[in-house]
Write an enzyme that holds these catalytic residues in place. Sequence first.
Site, PDB file in Angstrom:
ATOM      1  CB  SER A   1      63.076 -58.453  61.023  1.00  0.00           C
ATOM      2  OG  SER A   1      63.584 -57.253  61.570  1.00  0.00           O
TER       3      SER A   1
ATOM      4  CE  LYS B   1      67.695 -55.282  59.483  1.00  0.00           C
ATOM      5  NZ  LYS B   1      68.275 -56.484  60.066  1.00  0.00           N
TER       6      LYS B   1
ATOM      7  CG  ASP C   1      72.777 -59.781  60.186  1.00  0.00           C
ATOM      8  OD1 ASP C   1      72.088 -59.548  61.197  1.00  0.00           O
ATOM      9  OD2 ASP C   1      74.004 -59.587  60.152  1.00  0.00           O
TER      10      ASP C   1
ATOM     11  CG  PHE D   1      65.773 -48.257  59.207  1.00  0.00           C
ATOM     12  CD1 PHE D   1      65.358 -48.488  57.907  1.00  0.00           C
ATOM     13  CD2 PHE D   1      66.668 -49.156  59.783  1.00  0.00           C
ATOM     14  CE1 PHE D   1      65.822 -49.583  57.194  1.00  0.00           C
ATOM     15  CE2 PHE D   1      67.139 -50.257  59.085  1.00  0.00           C
ATOM     16  CZ  PHE D   1      66.714 -50.471  57.774  1.00  0.00           C
ATOM     17  N   GLY D   2      67.901 -46.252  61.065  1.00  0.00           N
ATOM     18  CA  GLY D   2      69.305 -46.567  61.351  1.00  0.00           C
ATOM     19  C   GLY D   2      70.260 -45.453  60.943  1.00  0.00           C
TER      20      GLY D   2
ATOM     21  NE  ARG E   1      66.949 -54.318  54.347  1.00  0.00           N
ATOM     22  CZ  ARG E   1      67.522 -53.223  54.848  1.00  0.00           C
ATOM     23  NH1 ARG E   1      67.185 -52.027  54.421  1.00  0.00           N
ATOM     24  NH2 ARG E   1      68.427 -53.321  55.793  1.00  0.00           N
TER      25      ARG E   1
HETATM   26  P1  IMP Z   1      70.650 -56.319  62.270  1.00  0.00           P
HETATM   27  O1  IMP Z   1      70.786 -56.769  60.855  1.00  0.00           O
HETATM   28  O2  IMP Z   1      69.244 -56.435  62.768  1.00  0.00           O
HETATM   29  O3  IMP Z   1      71.679 -56.903  63.144  1.00  0.00           O
HETATM   30  O4  IMP Z   1      70.865 -54.749  62.309  1.00  0.00           O
HETATM   31  C1  IMP Z   1      71.457 -54.074  61.276  1.00  0.00           C
HETATM   32  C2  IMP Z   1      71.583 -52.614  61.618  1.00  0.00           C
HETATM   33  O5  IMP Z   1      72.318 -52.022  60.531  1.00  0.00           O
HETATM   34  C3  IMP Z   1      70.274 -51.876  61.674  1.00  0.00           C
HETATM   35  O6  IMP Z   1      69.722 -51.798  62.942  1.00  0.00           O
HETATM   36  C4  IMP Z   1      70.683 -50.503  61.175  1.00  0.00           C
HETATM   37  O7  IMP Z   1      71.242 -49.774  62.187  1.00  0.00           O
HETATM   38  C5  IMP Z   1      71.794 -50.787  60.183  1.00  0.00           C
HETATM   39  N1  IMP Z   1      71.202 -50.828  58.845  1.00  0.00           N
HETATM   40  C6  IMP Z   1      70.944 -51.912  58.088  1.00  0.00           C
HETATM   41  N2  IMP Z   1      70.339 -51.570  56.952  1.00  0.00           N
HETATM   42  C7  IMP Z   1      70.209 -50.221  56.995  1.00  0.00           C
HETATM   43  C8  IMP Z   1      69.617 -49.285  56.113  1.00  0.00           C
HETATM   44  O8  IMP Z   1      69.054 -49.594  55.057  1.00  0.00           O
HETATM   45  N3  IMP Z   1      69.686 -48.013  56.522  1.00  0.00           N
HETATM   46  C9  IMP Z   1      70.259 -47.613  57.677  1.00  0.00           C
HETATM   47  N4  IMP Z   1      70.778 -48.441  58.550  1.00  0.00           N
HETATM   48  C10 IMP Z   1      70.763 -49.751  58.214  1.00  0.00           C
END
Ligand code: IMP
Length: 201
Positions: free
Chosen positions: A14, A19, A76, A157-158, A186
């Site tokens: 990643s 993450k 992911d 985050f996110g 997760r």
């Molecule tokens: P990717 O898996 O890198 O394509 O991105 C997944 C996206 O989902 C992240 O950038 C976050 O925006 C969102 N995401 C995934 N897990 C979480 C979490 O535990 N908290 C908040 N947002 C999450």
Amino acid sequence: MPRRFSEDTLVVASHNPGKVREIADLLAPFGLRRVVSAGDLGLPEPEETGATFIANADLKARAAATASGHPALADDSGLEVAALNGAPGIYSARWAGPGKDFAVAMERVQTALGNATDRSANFTCALCLAWPDGHAESFEGRVFGDLVWPPQGDKGFGYDPIFRPSGHTLTFAEMEPTAKHAMSHRAAAFRQLVAACFETA
Ligand code: IMP
């Protein structure tokens, strides 16, 4: 039988610092000698062309394992909103735009929801552990809850500031990381990964 992890080094496939931090926390009890991220190793970020979380985790883990020569673990994940037919889903990161601005992404979710009374949502996390010889193991976890507005809290985050897990009054961004780790999507996927590939009987 799932393959067990017996190497010294694990690459976290990643480039997302939030993450990587969570995965390092979740792996801490297993005393791995070396956990490095794909970002630290300067590995390229593969395009996420899969149609599912599992497919995208699989392609990221395989790419990092092949490029580094070490087993690699990819996550992911994303937010699935019931009233939006599961969107943003596998496009959760992309909803934040090129600036990766999650204030923008959360605003987009809120705008798309409009006056919808159903604000239920879940996070899903797919984990894939791949070895350089092409073997891979995959796991998936979920956490259910609802969406609040305006965003609350500055941890995590996110989309954490708008997600409140069922049965709780705080959003993920208001909780201490240990509390989030105990109940998150997760964590649910990790429990399966650990039982299958890390824990000794
Ligand atoms: P990717 O898996 O890198 O394509 O991105 C997944 C996206 O989902 C992240 O950038 C976050 O925006 C969102 N995401 C995934 N897990 C979480 C979490 O535990 N908290 C908040 N947002 C999450």
